[in-house]
Design an enzyme around this catalytic site. Structure first.
Site, mmCIF file in Angstrom:
data_model
loop_
_atom_site.group_PDB
_atom_site.id
_atom_site.type_symbol
_atom_site.label_atom_id
_atom_site.label_comp_id
_atom_site.label_asym_id
_atom_site.label_seq_id
_atom_site.Cartn_x
_atom_site.Cartn_y
_atom_site.Cartn_z
ATOM 1 N N CYS A 32 83.064 92.312 -41.721
ATOM 2 C CA CYS A 32 83.910 91.180 -41.146
ATOM 3 C C CYS A 32 83.568 90.670 -39.972
ATOM 4 O O CYS A 32 82.607 91.142 -39.293
ATOM 5 C CB CYS A 32 85.414 92.212 -40.998
ATOM 6 N N HIS A 33 84.384 89.563 -39.667
ATOM 7 C CA HIS A 33 83.846 88.859 -38.419
ATOM 8 C C HIS A 33 84.907 88.898 -37.328
ATOM 9 O O HIS A 33 86.301 88.980 -37.667
ATOM 10 C CB HIS A 33 83.698 87.532 -38.804
ATOM 11 N N TYR A 157 70.923 87.837 -45.077
ATOM 12 C CA TYR A 157 71.756 86.954 -45.719
ATOM 13 C C TYR A 157 70.858 85.932 -46.303
ATOM 14 O O TYR A 157 70.272 84.926 -45.694
ATOM 15 C CB TYR A 157 73.068 86.377 -44.974
ATOM 16 N N ASP A 257 84.901 90.427 -45.904
ATOM 17 C CA ASP A 257 84.403 89.215 -44.980
ATOM 18 C C ASP A 257 85.269 88.442 -44.505
ATOM 19 O O ASP A 257 85.206 87.327 -44.038
ATOM 20 C CB ASP A 257 83.726 88.412 -46.373
#
Length: 301
Positions: A32-33, A157, A257
């Site tokens: 998560c961000h 990524y 995410d």
């Protein structure tokens, strides 16, 4: 400071549903961000997009609603190598969050120790060309060498078509490697096809490589049930994630995410994403490994 949000930007879901699936105690959102808030933590001048603010308070509130106990906050490209927003979130988490940062090669040993004390346990290398400018692999290799003594790992990524070119670099890294979102497979292809088979071979041949079975909303062509009337959301992405979970049960992680940057067609309901979990990890044992045991071993050991 405020910023103009990228045109067409989709904000995160304002009122996600309460999941039907009850997460086990100790469950971790391992991807998560946080974004800004820009007034306190400005976005990087070199960024390729400008998101909405997505604060630590909003992230923690989402986790309480979903039943998530702990989290791994991953540095977003909009903040570049300025990790202050991420570190601030870690310091306010009460030890319930770990971090994955972005670094430049000139980071000092003192700065690395400060990041470690805050809860950082990994560095992210982004190879998605539309999101970041190219960083020489020699510089990335040097960073990997610097963080190895701390017991950190590298998160990578990339997109599936780039795996052949990146293979040698990944397997040459001197520490564990975690692949974001299963290397973004083309779920329009067969799960037993050659492209995804190459990714599975990477994990089979290299026991230090892990993956996140996250982001069905990014991978799916069929979309969520709310859009197309299907009884199961993101149904075409499920076989890929389930294959990975059942083949490599001790090297898989799950994450929301949130706040879902750069999505174009719809914004997922995070409660719905939680309800996908029992379809990719179909037993209580697999669910506990995916959600609790594996992330605990990697981030809190």
């Amino acid at each position: 400071m405020t910023s103009d949000i990228t045109p067409g930007w989709l904000n995160f879901h304002p009122d996600p549903s309460k999941p039907s699936f009850q997460l086990p105690p100790g469950a971790v959102d391992a991807h998560c961000h946080v974004f800004g808030p820009a007034a306190s933590f400005p976005f990087a001048p070199e960024r390729k997009y400008t998101p909405c603010d997505a604060s630590k308070e909003q992230l923690f509130a989402l986790h309480r609603r979903l039943g998530v106990d702990r989290s791994v906050i991953v540095q977003a490209t909009c903040h570049g190598s300025d990790n202050r927003a991420l570190v601030d979130a870690l310091l306010h988490s009460g030890g319930r969050a770990r971090g994955v940062v972005t670094l430049k090669n000139n980071v000092t040993d003192e700065e690395l120790q400060e990041l470690h004390s805050a809860g950082v346990r990994g560095v992210r290398f982004n190879f998605v060309k539309r999101l970041v400018d190219f960083t020489p692999r020699e510089e990335l290799q040097a960073i990997a060498q610097r963080i190895a003594p701390l017991g950190w790992h590298v998160v990578v990524y990339f997109e599936a078509q780039d795996l052949p070119e990146l293979w040698d670099f990944f397997v040459g890294l001197p520490l564990p490697v975690v692949v974001d979102h299963m290397g973004r497979p083309d779920v329009g292809e067969n799960v037993d096809g050659p492209s995804f088979g190459l990714f599975l071979r990477l994990l089979t041949e290299h026991s230090n490589i892990w993956t996140k079975v996250s982001c069905p909303e990014r991978l799916s062509l069929s979309g969520p049930a709310a859009l197309n009337g299907e009884s199961h959301p993101y149904r075409d992405a499920i076989p890929f994630a389930r294959k990975v979970v059942e083949t490599f049960p001790d090297r898989v992680l799950w994450g929301t995410d949130w706040p879902h940057p750069n999505l174009k067609d719809h914004m997922p309901d995070d409660g719905l994403l939680v309800d996908v979990i029992p379809r990719i990890a179909i037993t209580a044992e697999l669910q506990r490994k995916l959600l609790v045991d594996n992330p605990t071993r990697l981030y809190w050991a």
